[in-house]
Design an enzyme around this catalytic site. Sequence first.
Site, PDB file in Angstrom:
ATOM      1  N   VAL A   1      37.748  37.197  39.672  1.00  0.00           N
ATOM      2  CA  VAL A   1      38.306  37.368  38.259  1.00  0.00           C
ATOM      3  C   VAL A   1      38.878  36.648  38.158  1.00  0.00           C
ATOM      4  O   VAL A   1      39.799  36.593  39.132  1.00  0.00           O
ATOM      5  CB  VAL A   1      38.187  38.502  37.456  1.00  0.00           C
ATOM      6  CG1 VAL A   1      38.808  38.521  36.398  1.00  0.00           C
ATOM      7  CG2 VAL A   1      36.535  39.636  37.829  1.00  0.00           C
TER       8      VAL A   1
ATOM      9  N   HIS B   1      44.192  33.784  39.846  1.00  0.00           N
ATOM     10  CA  HIS B   1      43.223  35.071  40.424  1.00  0.00           C
ATOM     11  C   HIS B   1      43.735  35.999  40.227  1.00  0.00           C
ATOM     12  O   HIS B   1      44.800  36.919  40.517  1.00  0.00           O
ATOM     13  CB  HIS B   1      43.114  34.832  41.994  1.00  0.00           C
ATOM     14  CG  HIS B   1      41.589  35.384  42.851  1.00  0.00           C
ATOM     15  ND1 HIS B   1      41.500  36.324  42.103  1.00  0.00           N
ATOM     16  CD2 HIS B   1      40.408  34.842  42.543  1.00  0.00           C
ATOM     17  CE1 HIS B   1      40.395  37.050  43.304  1.00  0.00           C
ATOM     18  NE2 HIS B   1      39.627  35.612  42.963  1.00  0.00           N
ATOM     19  N   HIS B   2      43.259  37.167  39.665  1.00  0.00           N
ATOM     20  CA  HIS B   2      43.154  38.376  39.385  1.00  0.00           C
ATOM     21  C   HIS B   2      44.044  39.252  39.999  1.00  0.00           C
ATOM     22  O   HIS B   2      44.232  40.448  39.844  1.00  0.00           O
ATOM     23  CB  HIS B   2      42.065  39.226  38.480  1.00  0.00           C
ATOM     24  CG  HIS B   2      41.866  39.887  37.304  1.00  0.00           C
ATOM     25  ND1 HIS B   2      43.269  40.576  37.022  1.00  0.00           N
ATOM     26  CD2 HIS B   2      42.176  40.587  35.761  1.00  0.00           C
ATOM     27  CE1 HIS B   2      43.711  41.161  36.277  1.00  0.00           C
ATOM     28  NE2 HIS B   2      43.175  40.783  34.995  1.00  0.00           N
ATOM     29  N   SER B   3      43.503  38.994  41.408  1.00  0.00           N
ATOM     30  CA  SER B   3      43.513  39.720  42.585  1.00  0.00           C
ATOM     31  C   SER B   3      45.643  39.708  42.470  1.00  0.00           C
ATOM     32  O   SER B   3      45.572  41.062  43.228  1.00  0.00           O
ATOM     33  CB  SER B   3      42.942  39.481  43.572  1.00  0.00           C
ATOM     34  OG  SER B   3      43.764  37.353  44.320  1.00  0.00           O
TER      35      SER B   3
ATOM     36  N   GLY C   1      47.640  40.510  40.524  1.00  0.00           N
ATOM     37  CA  GLY C   1      47.831  41.015  39.696  1.00  0.00           C
ATOM     38  C   GLY C   1      47.308  41.626  38.256  1.00  0.00           C
ATOM     39  O   GLY C   1      46.677  40.425  38.108  1.00  0.00           O
TER      40      GLY C   1
END
Length: 425
Positions: free
Chosen positions: A34, A149-151, A153
């Site tokens: 995501v 990239h959603h990783s 935050g």
Amino acid sequence: MMTGDHVKASRSSHHDEVPLSPAARFFQAPRFNVYIIAIVGCKTRINTDVVNAGLEKTLVKHPRFSSKMVVDGNKYCKNKKWTQTKVNLEDHIIVPELDPNIEFPDRFVEDYVSNVTRTPLDLSKPLWELHLLNIKTSDAEAVGVFRIHHSMGDGASLISLLLACTRKTSDPEALPSVPVKKGAGSTFNSAAGFWWFFSAIWLFLRLIWNTMVDVLLFVATTLFLKDMKTPIKGAPGVELNVKKFVHRTVSFDDIKLVKNAMNMTVNDVVTGITQAGLSRYLNRRYSEEKKLDGQVKQSNSNIPKGIRLRTVILVNLRKSAGIQVAAAIIRRALSNITMAISGVVGAQEEISFYGHPIDYLAPTIYGFPMSLVVHYQSYANKMTISLSVDPSVIPDPHELCNDIEESLKLIRHAVVNKGFVKDVV
């Protein structure tokens, strides 16, 4: 917000490795890749040198934006960590040469952003990039496109971090102000305390009941309970399709007018106008399908009765050692749900991004197993509605934006017309 303490911490731990949080591992799980897209419309052309200098002093000093992901271990046990690295802005800032006389600039920007999402970010570098497009559109003189990239935050923290890179346009030295939720008063008397005690018990019992129902519905959704097939429900594998991103800006004052008149929250209003807009859109899509099938019968509502169409908002509540199992379960549940809605509170006044006044901020996400994500972003007296859609499922997202905007107008008109509040010119 980024502070001096954050900067000092990042310098002191320059060579440290930090394990990925459970949420970060969740967004790195297979088939759950995501990304966050944040489109920034500026009121002036973008000076690339000024933006680069600003990023060097702020964003690049943040630990997460100056860390890359490393993977240790074997194929049976992989351990992912963030490790500090030297950031070369030329690897992260993309400034394409554009024809200033492009015939349809709005469509060009939409297609450009869609094409950006075709390629994953390079894991050998920090997982973010910024595209600067000096092209005049219908609502901006230039456009910046963040891809993160959603990783790295959650949406709220990353938007807050981006806001920390801005300043008030009226005061170039001041950080933007964001609304703060006010706490309840502390007035207390014995009579009120008596009823408060029983109210608290009743609310607690309702919380237990609602939690049990939610858990059962989640388990059922994971196992078998699917939303009905509708014109906006994506097929399996929809998360792999290229998305289209569109936005529309409406009056935040209109939303607050409805909120105050109906004694609601902003979230209540935006959820209501989303539901109303979807009803208008689905009614038209079903009507078109009936015409194609030769059913020309006119009806006030063409939407099938008993339709099941659900939306979801994900929240990470606690750490979990078995996150990769959790990612698979949640992904399966999300695949059985139609869409997602999210929202982030923005600055209360006009702000500038390294000296470039911002006209709008339109963030959204892609990579979810859904064909539609609706995101609301407040900014000064505006509210931006951002749609992330699968164009093979929703080929006319601008029409859906029109329906949501028209629903707000109709609800506002009804509130004023019924005398709940005086009209504001």
